[in-house]
Every structure is written in C-alpha cells, then in structure tokens.
Design a protein around this motif. Sequence first.
Motif, short mmCIF file in Angstrom:
data_model
loop_
_atom_site.label_atom_id
_atom_site.label_comp_id
_atom_site.label_asym_id
_atom_site.label_seq_id
_atom_site.Cartn_x
_atom_site.Cartn_y
_atom_site.Cartn_z
N LYS A 108 0.98 -1.24 -0.18
CA LYS A 108 -0.13 0.17 -0.02
C LYS A 108 1.04 1.21 -0.15
O LYS A 108 1.76 1.49 0.92
CB LYS A 108 -0.87 0.05 1.26
CG LYS A 108 -1.18 1.26 1.80
CD LYS A 108 -2.58 1.74 1.18
CE LYS A 108 -3.26 3.01 1.89
NZ LYS A 108 -4.36 3.72 1.43
N ILE A 109 0.55 2.16 -0.90
CA ILE A 109 1.11 3.42 -0.95
C ILE A 109 0.49 4.39 -0.38
O ILE A 109 -0.64 4.62 -0.65
CB ILE A 109 1.46 3.82 -2.32
CG1 ILE A 109 2.13 2.83 -3.39
CG2 ILE A 109 2.36 4.99 -2.55
CD1 ILE A 109 2.60 3.00 -4.78
N GLY A 148 0.85 -7.00 -5.90
CA GLY A 148 -0.41 -6.26 -5.79
C GLY A 148 -0.16 -4.82 -5.44
O GLY A 148 0.53 -4.76 -4.33
N VAL A 149 -0.70 -3.64 -5.94
CA VAL A 149 -0.23 -2.57 -5.34
C VAL A 149 -1.60 -1.51 -5.02
O VAL A 149 -2.27 -1.81 -6.09
CB VAL A 149 0.73 -1.68 -6.29
CG1 VAL A 149 0.99 -0.18 -5.73
CG2 VAL A 149 2.30 -2.33 -6.27
N ALA A 150 -1.82 -1.29 -4.00
CA ALA A 150 -2.94 -0.29 -3.67
C ALA A 150 -2.63 1.19 -3.37
O ALA A 150 -1.58 1.35 -2.56
CB ALA A 150 -3.55 -1.09 -2.58
N ALA A 196 -11.75 -4.11 -0.44
CA ALA A 196 -13.12 -5.09 -0.99
C ALA A 196 -12.60 -6.39 -1.28
O ALA A 196 -13.58 -7.68 -0.92
CB ALA A 196 -13.94 -4.19 -1.65
N VAL A 197 -11.84 -6.61 -2.14
CA VAL A 197 -11.40 -8.03 -2.93
C VAL A 197 -11.08 -8.77 -1.77
O VAL A 197 -11.66 -9.96 -1.72
CB VAL A 197 -10.19 -7.47 -3.94
CG1 VAL A 197 -9.68 -8.90 -4.14
CG2 VAL A 197 -10.79 -7.14 -5.19
N ALA A 198 -10.28 -8.39 -0.78
CA ALA A 198 -9.80 -9.05 0.38
C ALA A 198 -11.14 -9.66 1.12
O ALA A 198 -11.05 -10.71 1.57
CB ALA A 198 -8.84 -8.41 1.24
N ARG A 232 -2.70 -5.94 2.73
CA ARG A 232 -3.00 -7.28 2.55
C ARG A 232 -4.35 -7.37 1.21
O ARG A 232 -4.25 -8.30 0.46
CB ARG A 232 -3.64 -7.79 3.83
CG ARG A 232 -4.47 -9.22 3.50
CD ARG A 232 -4.80 -9.96 4.97
NE ARG A 232 -5.96 -10.90 4.86
CZ ARG A 232 -7.02 -11.09 4.87
NH1 ARG A 232 -7.69 -10.11 5.11
NH2 ARG A 232 -7.63 -12.16 4.63
N GLY A 233 -4.99 -6.32 1.35
CA GLY A 233 -5.90 -6.24 0.20
C GLY A 233 -5.01 -6.13 -1.10
O GLY A 233 -5.51 -6.72 -2.20
#
Lengths: 389, 389
Positions: A91-92, A148-150, A197-199, A373-374
């Motif tokens: 997560k950034i 994955g990057v959020a 939301a995916v998590a 984690r998401g």
Amino acid sequence: MPRSAPARAPITSPAAATVFTTVLTQGPVSRVDVARRTGLSSAAVTKAARPFIEAGYLEELASEERTGPGAGRPANPLAIRSDREYFVGVKITADDLIGVVTDLRAGIQTSRHHPLRDHDVEHVVAALADLVGELLDEGYRDRAYSLGVAISGDVDRETGLVRYSPFLGWRDVPLAELLDEATGLKTTLENDVKALAVAEQWFGEGVGASSFALVTVGTGIGSALVVNGRLVSGAHGVAGEIGHVPISADGPVCHCGGTGCVEAIASTEAILAAAKEAAGEPGLTMDDAVARARGGDESLREVFAGAGHAIGLGLAALVNLFGPERVVVSGEGVATYDLFEDQIRRTFAVQAFGSAGRCGLVIRPLPFEEWARGAAAVAVQGLFVPDRL
Amino acid sequence: MPRSAPARAPITSPAAATVFTTVLTQGPVSRVDVARRTGLSSAAVTKAARPFIEAGYLEELASEERTGPGAGRPANPLAIRSDREYFVGVKITADDLIGVVTDLRAGIQTSRHHPLRDHDVEHVVAALADLVGELLDEGYRDRAYSLGVAISGDVDRETGLVRYSPFLGWRDVPLAELLDEATGLKTTLENDVKALAVAEQWFGEGVGASSFALVTVGTGIGSALVVNGRLVSGAHGVAGEIGHVPISADGPVCHCGGTGCVEAIASTEAILAAAKEAAGEPGLTMDDAVARARGGDESLREVFAGAGHAIGLGLAALVNLFGPERVVVSGEGVATYDLFEDQIRRTFAVQAFGSAGRCGLVIRPLPFEEWARGAAAVAVQGLFVPDRL
C-alpha cells in the motif's frame, strides 16, 4: 513488455477457474459440494481438480466421514495448499510504503514499513522495489511471482495506469509496467478501497455474499460495493462515494463543493475542526480530543456522536438503495470506534428501510497492514485474469 | 400447472437468445454488427438467426449499402417483425386496472381502463380477465400468448406470488397461477417500478447502458437500479428505496419511522401538506396549489422547489454511490415537473461528485399507460425465461 509467465496454477479453462476459486475461498470442500455449488458435474470437478493437485495447489484431505465399508466412496474434501505460492502486497500512502507477503489465502506471513521521502515517480518505484526485495529475501523469493499495489485515487487496473493520485500529485503514470521491470514480479494495481473489498470478498466477510459493501472511515470516507458478485465501478469512473452522500441539507460545506456530505461531518479533519470549536481551543489535538471524550467530556462526546450519526445516515442511504447482505465499516478513523459505534448503530436502525435493516453491520478497526493485504489479494486474483494489454 | 407452450419464438440456445435480444433491442442491425456486439462468430449469428426468420420473428431488410459490384456481399440488416406476436400488459392500482396490447418492441397498439371496485382476490382476477378479454377481442387473440402484470409492493416474479401488496391488503396470493387459468395466457408478475425499468432497459433510455436508474416520483418515491446489466434486487428483498434516503438530518419525520427521507419532503402528500401550511389554507387542493405556483405565488413556488431540492439530493446520493450511465426521473408527480425540474438539476449539479455528474439526467412525465407498457415489456422478457416452477 509482459514477461513469460512462470510455472503457475494451471488455470486453463473457465471450469478450472471456477473449481479452483471455490476451493480457494470456501474450502476444504468435497468434490460433491463443489459440483453442487458451481453447477458443474462431479466428473467435470474431478477432471478440473487433477492438474491443480499435480501442480501442488490443491490437496486431497483424508476423509473424516468414512463410516464403514457400506458407505461408498469417502468424501475426500479438497483443500488449498496455501503455501504453494506467495504474494507481495504494497500500500502506498503519502508518507509510507507498507508491504506484506501473504499466502494463497491472503494470510499475512511478514510485513515491513518504509517511510516515503519523495513523491517523484522514480523515487517511489525504487523505494517500492527495495521494499519488495527485502520482503522476498525473508525466504519467499522462489515461490512469489506477483505483486499487488494499492493506492488511493483513480486507478485503471486493466492497463496498470495511475490516472490520478491527488496525494502523490500523479497523472497517467504507467506504474504497473515500471514495477514489472523494477521488481521482476507481475504487478497488478488497484484503488486501495477496492483492494480491501477484494480481500473481504474472497477471504473475509464477503465470502458467499452476492452483495456487500466495505466502507472506510478516516481522512476520507469511501466505499466499495459488490453487487451480483461484481465490484460496481461506475459508468463514468465514479462509484461508492459514500463520503459525498448529502445527509444534512443545512450542514457544513464540503471540499467537493456540495453541502452536508458525510465526509464534511465525519472525516478525521471535520471531527477535529468540530472538536476545536466545541472545546473553544484552536490548538486542540485529535489525541487530546479522543482522550477527553473517553474521559467523559460531554461536548466532545457529542462531536463524535454527531460523526457517528452522519455515518449511520450514509449507511442507511447505501443500504436502502442497494440492499447488500452485509456491510463492513473500517478504516483508520474506526480506531476510535468506541466513540462512534453506538450512534452509528442507533441511527442505522432508525433509518434503514424495512427488511433492508437486516443487513449485517460489522464495525471494526483496520490495522494498516490490512491495506497491503488487500493489495496482495488483488495479486491472488491476478492468477485468474489474463495479462494486461 | 403450466400449460404447454404455443408455437413461439424458437429460443433454443443461449446464442439464439443473444442474437434475438440484440436485434430486438438494437435492430435493424447487420449480422456483422450482431457478431461484433455479442462476441459470436458471423457463422454462429447466421445459424442462430435462421429459425427466427423462418418463424417470422426476424426479417432480412434490403441492404441500403450496396455500393457496386465490387463491394462484396451486402450488409442485409436483420430487423424484428414487431407484429409477429402481441403482448398484454396490465397495471393494477388501488382504483383502476390499466391494460395495453403491445407489439414485440413494446409499442402500444391499444389501451383500456377499468375501475376496480373491490380488492377481493376473486374480484380482481375476474375483472382483470374481463379486461384482457376485451383487449384481445380487438383483433389480437390469435397472436397473443403472454400477459405481464405490474403491481406495487413485494412481488416474486419467479414464483408468480404477490408476497405483500399494502394497497390491496394482500399477502402471499399466487396471482400468476390464478391469471393463467382465468385468461389462458402465460402470466408474469413484476413489481411496477421494476417493470417500468425493464421497458427502459430494453426499449428506452437504458438500451446499450450497462447501468442506469429509473426513479418514480408521486404518492411514493421509488427507483429501480440496473448495474452490470442486471436489476439490483437486494439481499433482503429491499433495494432502490430512494424515497427513504435521508437527506435532511433536521427534516420532517417520515411514515417509515426515519427522519428527513426524500419521500417525507417530496411525495405528493408531503408537498400538499407543505403547500397548505405555506398558504395558511387547510382546505387547499393540489390542483389549486399547482395553478397558483404556476401563476407566480412565491411561497408556493418555494414549496415545489423544496421538493425538487430533496429529489436532487436523493439523485446525488444514488449517482455518487452507483455511478450509472443515465437516470430517468418520471412518475405521476412529474406531471408538474415545470415546477421541479430547474431545482432538481441545480441541486444535482452541485452535489454530484466529480465525473459522476456526467450521468445523463432525463426528467419526463409518465402517462399512466406507461406502467401497463412496462408490464407488457416484462411479458416480452418472458420469451427468454423458462416457465416458473
């Protein structure tokens, strides 16, 4: 340029994807149950499962239901081998990079924080690659292929483009491609709230729900909605803006130009402004406001309750319009949810229309690793979608 | 007991349904365009279209694009033969039955009203069968097999059950089955607002939109939402309740128990109550209030503008959450929309968040026959779904 894919989960057909997803999100589960839940024949399930067992992604558990020689073939439930592959999620934020490694079921194995000193694209890419390298060096390098990057803002998952990130000041940055090259992993980008939301959808409160909402409360207030099993993305790129649902015609003006938006009353900044005014102390800090409200200061308690009321009204609007099975309320603002929760629930109970109020309402804090984690869960989903164009 | 189906549109496979729906809702359209829009091969489109041409449901138009001997095979667009089959639609209100006959594209051929003197199930079924008989006697009997019925309240389309109709005082009435027997037509029931949305989705503003909303304003205020091409039905049976979106924390108490709901401010009844108070005349009628507001009475104009403001806020909540491509606002309350429209649009423009405001906003009156047309559109859709269980 997409790299050639390493040896991965053999998802070679829609039936294979369906069977693998079902065991991944709902397992352990017998072949008969997989068939029942997916509408596939038992033979098709057995055929689809075999390559996953051979590749080490699924395993057959010893049956617990063997009840004697007359009971026929035992159930032999299928289970995921969670440690067959690992995923990196980052997560950034404006100040930090938060990274985790998870297993196939998005279970966190390890996590690291790096401060982010500069918002320059080159710097962020290099810092993120460093963080990923350190995480992989903890022993995950030989079984991790995906990142994955959020990030908050307007993100195009399919093309891997950050269209607009207000807090980084970025427009149209091809971040996924840059990170592919810098990390050697296949990168998937997603908006941070959608990633959460995916998590939830795959590994949390949303499992088995055809519709649910995830609402995050903090500096901003946002949500992601899943309807008929799919994220609502908005025809014009905007959806889930529960922070900008107008709930008070005479309320404060919002930074968006509207009046009485939920975010204008219940964001961290709005709460602090109201607390300063209530206390008559322009120098009041959030920590002090929280401590004094917890200590029983009535005027400050009312400020937090007012924010809870606004959130409850926003939730009622959301639930009355789309009737989800469940709503999860989380976010850094919920760290102080002892000061909100009562009022959120009371307002929601009054304003939810008829049986829409039967919607389950889960209110819980959100550790910062959860955002990462998401992001990792988005990378897990990347197993099922073709490389971006 | 379901009757054996008469000779009908030969919808025998998913491909057949896809091709027929595409021509029905978007035709005339060339086979090449059908292939492009559906992802089917040209050969599959040609194969799927043939039985419909043979049964008289589709026809090949003379090509308009023949540009010379070197231009190859002409485009030969496919078109629906709208008069191949007729459909009966009936809307049940507390006082009336409104019935129409439509063609395959839900074009109204004829309409009739019957007063409804009694809410007894037996009486309603008999009156509805009479109305249907009169409509069919106008020359539609030999090409009409299906009846759609629209009714407000909680309706289960799949089982044909009226679960709860407040204004008829019904609970769990197997109306579709009763009407099958009484009319000899295959009956499909639907909630009235959802039925209107079906007509918009297939034959109106919703054609080609993956998401849109239909909002009805009148005695009640409701909506139907289509997301990713599917109606949102709500996990607990409630969705689209825009009338019960709370938009004014200090507003009037609503009959639902909430405070400041859109319906508590903008329903016909709420407007009349506010108009009486503004004029200081407890005996004021709606017709008088409308006439005087149109004549320039400022205090009454403000009452209508206040209702428009409430509707605009409700629309903003809906659009900020779902981001539909288009919203249609209609209903008997919109007959006076000259008094609302400006304020609805102004409020919406201020409160819609970012690009969500690019959502098209159509505000238009709703003739009562439109409700019955919606019911007929549901009957047209019935071509594509199996008989109820």
